[in-house]
Design a protein around this motif. Structure first.
Motif, PDB file in Angstrom:
ATOM      1  N   ALA A 189       0.840  -1.190   0.000  1.00  0.00           N
ATOM      2  CA  ALA A 189       0.000   0.000   0.000  1.00  0.00           C
ATOM      3  C   ALA A 189       0.878   1.244   0.000  1.00  0.00           C
ATOM      4  O   ALA A 189       1.998   1.235   0.508  1.00  0.00           O
ATOM      5  CB  ALA A 189      -0.902  -0.006   1.228  1.00  0.00           C
ATOM      6  N   GLY A 190       0.369   2.340  -0.589  1.00  0.00           N
ATOM      7  CA  GLY A 190       1.163   3.558  -0.683  1.00  0.00           C
ATOM      8  C   GLY A 190       0.313   4.801  -0.525  1.00  0.00           C
ATOM      9  O   GLY A 190      -0.904   4.775  -0.721  1.00  0.00           O
ATOM     10  N   LYS A 191       0.942   5.914  -0.168  1.00  0.00           N
ATOM     11  CA  LYS A 191       0.228   7.177   0.064  1.00  0.00           C
ATOM     12  C   LYS A 191      -0.424   7.716  -1.202  1.00  0.00           C
ATOM     13  O   LYS A 191      -1.347   8.530  -1.108  1.00  0.00           O
ATOM     14  CB  LYS A 191       1.195   8.221   0.628  1.00  0.00           C
ATOM     15  N   ASN A 192       0.065   7.279  -2.377  1.00  0.00           N
ATOM     16  CA  ASN A 192      -0.522   7.804  -3.610  1.00  0.00           C
ATOM     17  C   ASN A 192      -1.824   7.111  -3.987  1.00  0.00           C
ATOM     18  O   ASN A 192      -2.435   7.435  -4.995  1.00  0.00           O
ATOM     19  CB  ASN A 192       0.473   7.719  -4.772  1.00  0.00           C
ATOM     20  N   ARG A 193      -2.282   6.142  -3.166  1.00  0.00           N
ATOM     21  CA  ARG A 193      -3.545   5.440  -3.399  1.00  0.00           C
ATOM     22  C   ARG A 193      -4.389   5.460  -2.131  1.00  0.00           C
ATOM     23  O   ARG A 193      -3.966   4.955  -1.093  1.00  0.00           O
ATOM     24  CB  ARG A 193      -3.279   3.982  -3.809  1.00  0.00           C
ATOM     25  N   GLY A 194      -5.568   6.076  -2.223  1.00  0.00           N
ATOM     26  CA  GLY A 194      -6.505   6.074  -1.107  1.00  0.00           C
ATOM     27  C   GLY A 194      -7.602   5.060  -1.377  1.00  0.00           C
ATOM     28  O   GLY A 194      -8.127   4.993  -2.491  1.00  0.00           O
ATOM     29  N   VAL A 195      -7.944   4.246  -0.373  1.00  0.00           N
ATOM     30  CA  VAL A 195      -8.910   3.160  -0.545  1.00  0.00           C
ATOM     31  C   VAL A 195     -10.173   3.443   0.261  1.00  0.00           C
ATOM     32  O   VAL A 195     -10.104   3.820   1.437  1.00  0.00           O
ATOM     33  CB  VAL A 195      -8.301   1.809  -0.111  1.00  0.00           C
ATOM     34  N   ILE A 196     -11.325   3.248  -0.382  1.00  0.00           N
ATOM     35  CA  ILE A 196     -12.627   3.459   0.248  1.00  0.00           C
ATOM     36  C   ILE A 196     -13.437   2.176   0.081  1.00  0.00           C
ATOM     37  O   ILE A 196     -13.666   1.721  -1.041  1.00  0.00           O
ATOM     38  CB  ILE A 196     -13.360   4.659  -0.381  1.00  0.00           C
ATOM     39  N   GLY A 239      -4.667  10.157   9.422  1.00  0.00           N
ATOM     40  CA  GLY A 239      -3.593   9.870   8.470  1.00  0.00           C
ATOM     41  C   GLY A 239      -2.560  10.985   8.420  1.00  0.00           C
ATOM     42  O   GLY A 239      -1.355  10.727   8.304  1.00  0.00           O
ATOM     43  N   LEU A 240      -3.029  12.217   8.516  1.00  0.00           N
ATOM     44  CA  LEU A 240      -2.116  13.361   8.505  1.00  0.00           C
ATOM     45  C   LEU A 240      -1.223  13.355   9.744  1.00  0.00           C
ATOM     46  O   LEU A 240      -0.043  13.694   9.682  1.00  0.00           O
ATOM     47  CB  LEU A 240      -2.921  14.654   8.445  1.00  0.00           C
ATOM     48  N   LYS A 241      -1.807  12.946  10.870  1.00  0.00           N
ATOM     49  CA  LYS A 241      -1.031  12.856  12.103  1.00  0.00           C
ATOM     50  C   LYS A 241       0.060  11.800  11.969  1.00  0.00           C
ATOM     51  O   LYS A 241       1.204  11.994  12.408  1.00  0.00           O
ATOM     52  CB  LYS A 241      -1.950  12.530  13.272  1.00  0.00           C
ATOM     53  N   MET A 242      -0.280  10.661  11.344  1.00  0.00           N
ATOM     54  CA  MET A 242       0.699   9.602  11.139  1.00  0.00           C
ATOM     55  C   MET A 242       1.827  10.061  10.207  1.00  0.00           C
ATOM     56  O   MET A 242       2.953   9.573  10.293  1.00  0.00           O
ATOM     57  CB  MET A 242       0.022   8.359  10.570  1.00  0.00           C
ATOM     58  N   GLN A 243       1.493  11.001   9.301  1.00  0.00           N
ATOM     59  CA  GLN A 243       2.502  11.557   8.401  1.00  0.00           C
ATOM     60  C   GLN A 243       3.288  12.689   9.058  1.00  0.00           C
ATOM     61  O   GLN A 243       4.129  13.311   8.408  1.00  0.00           O
ATOM     62  CB  GLN A 243       1.826  12.069   7.127  1.00  0.00           C
ATOM     63  N   LYS A 244       2.973  12.955  10.348  1.00  0.00           N
ATOM     64  CA  LYS A 244       3.644  13.996  11.133  1.00  0.00           C
ATOM     65  C   LYS A 244       3.419  15.393  10.545  1.00  0.00           C
ATOM     66  O   LYS A 244       4.300  16.263  10.580  1.00  0.00           O
ATOM     67  CB  LYS A 244       5.145  13.695  11.283  1.00  0.00           C
ATOM     68  N   THR A 245       2.222  15.597   9.985  1.00  0.00           N
ATOM     69  CA  THR A 245       1.846  16.924   9.496  1.00  0.00           C
ATOM     70  C   THR A 245       1.672  17.870  10.683  1.00  0.00           C
ATOM     71  O   THR A 245       1.088  17.493  11.715  1.00  0.00           O
ATOM     72  CB  THR A 245       0.527  16.841   8.701  1.00  0.00           C
ATOM     73  N   GLU A 246       2.174  19.070  10.554  1.00  0.00           N
ATOM     74  CA  GLU A 246       2.078  20.078  11.621  1.00  0.00           C
ATOM     75  C   GLU A 246       0.608  20.308  11.989  1.00  0.00           C
ATOM     76  O   GLU A 246      -0.277  20.280  11.151  1.00  0.00           O
ATOM     77  CB  GLU A 246       2.741  21.371  11.127  1.00  0.00           C
ATOM     78  N   LEU A 303      -9.199  11.695   0.899  1.00  0.00           N
ATOM     79  CA  LEU A 303      -8.770  12.894   0.192  1.00  0.00           C
ATOM     80  C   LEU A 303      -7.761  13.710   0.996  1.00  0.00           C
ATOM     81  O   LEU A 303      -6.863  14.335   0.426  1.00  0.00           O
ATOM     82  CB  LEU A 303      -9.977  13.773  -0.142  1.00  0.00           C
ATOM     83  N   ALA A 304      -7.893  13.688   2.319  1.00  0.00           N
ATOM     84  CA  ALA A 304      -7.000  14.484   3.165  1.00  0.00           C
ATOM     85  C   ALA A 304      -5.543  14.074   3.003  1.00  0.00           C
ATOM     86  O   ALA A 304      -4.636  14.895   3.146  1.00  0.00           O
ATOM     87  CB  ALA A 304      -7.416  14.371   4.636  1.00  0.00           C
TER      88      ALA A 304
END
Length: 272
Positions: free
Chosen positions: A92-99, A120-127, A169-170
């Motif tokens: 699995a990769g960040k360039n593919r979102g699964v619903i 998901g953004l938190k896991m990516q350490k987004t500010e 989408l986020a």
């Protein structure tokens, strides 16, 4: 004259060619109940261009979800390979979102709508500030602005699917992979979400790969339709380009004529 370089939604350069390419994909689970199992998928070949709204359609049990899991990197093919922007899919990769169809199994019941979208953004350490801004943007895009502080068990089935879409989408994937996301919804809610998904597709320009067994849904949404034969040894044996403008009128003569043609191939594929 300088040659232009294609970039994906994250701004990274991508090689020319399809966004997704399946090359001779086969899937076999080996020995089951003491006997060798047949190939679920057999020699599947498919190219999906960037920005396409691609429908995979076939009767229940034809291997649609198996193929989707391979595209998502959740399962490995027995033979063949999947390329995403020229890179072989291994996981699995960040360039593919699964619903998924079952939102209850995909969402975190202990987190609010906002918390699910931010996860998901938190896991990516987004500010934190950027994380909140991004979550609010997509919560509003899917029409859940007034429900951001609710928990999943306080939402209707349609709202849960909107939440899944917002969360995907986020993470800003280039490709959305959707496995019968509206299949469990009532007809009215399904039609509303179909319309909203088309709006999101036009707004974001993302590549969408969407599985269904509903022919009318396929034609309402799809830019291209790929029809699968039945498993075992399922493959893609017919492709249609849907040359109808959006929004589509499912009572128009053009729509009904195309539905009849797709239905004929759909029924034929069920007998292969």
């Amino acid at each position: 004259m300088a040659q232009s370089i294609a970039v994906n939604l994250a701004g990274a350069a991508v090689p020319p060619g399809p966004a997704v390419s399946c090359r001779h994909i086969s899937k076999n689970y080996g020995i089951l109940d003491g006997e060798h199992s047949a190939d679920i998928l057999k020699d599947v070949n498919l190219d999906i261009e960037e920005g396409d709204f691609r429908i995979l359609i076939g009767k229940s049990g034809c291997g649609k979800s198996t193929l989707l899991n391979i595209l998502a990197g959740l399962s490995r093919p027995t033979k063949g390979e999947v390329l995403v922007y020229g890179n072989k899919v291994r996981k699995a990769g960040k360039n593919r979102g699964v619903i998924f169809q079952n939102a209850d199994a995909a969402l975190f019941p202990w987190k609010t709508v906002r918390g699910n979208v931010e996860y998901g953004l938190k896991m990516q350490k987004t500010e934190k500030k950027k994380r909140r801004e991004t979550a609010e943007k997509y919560i509003e895009l899917v029409g859940l602005k007034d429900h951001a502080d609710k928990y999943p068990d306080e939402l209707s089935g349609g709202m849960k699917q909107r939440l899944q879409i917002a969360r995907a989408l986020a993470g800003n994937p280039d490709i959305l992979i959707m496995d019968e996301p509206f299949g469990a919804l009532d007809a009215h809610t399904r039609r509303i979400l179909q319309s909203e998904l088309l709006h999101i597709w036009k707004e974001t320009g993302k590549t969408i790969i969407f599985v269904t067994h509903d022919i009318s849904e396929a034609i309402l949404l799809g830019k291209n339709i790929s029809i699968m034969s039945m498993s075992p040894n399922a493959t893609i044996y017919q492709n249609y380009e849907v040359d109808l403008s959006y929004p589509r009128n499912d009572r128009s003569r053009e729509f009904l004529d195309l539905r009849d043609r797709v239905q004929a191939h759909f029924d034929y594929g069920a007998g292969i």
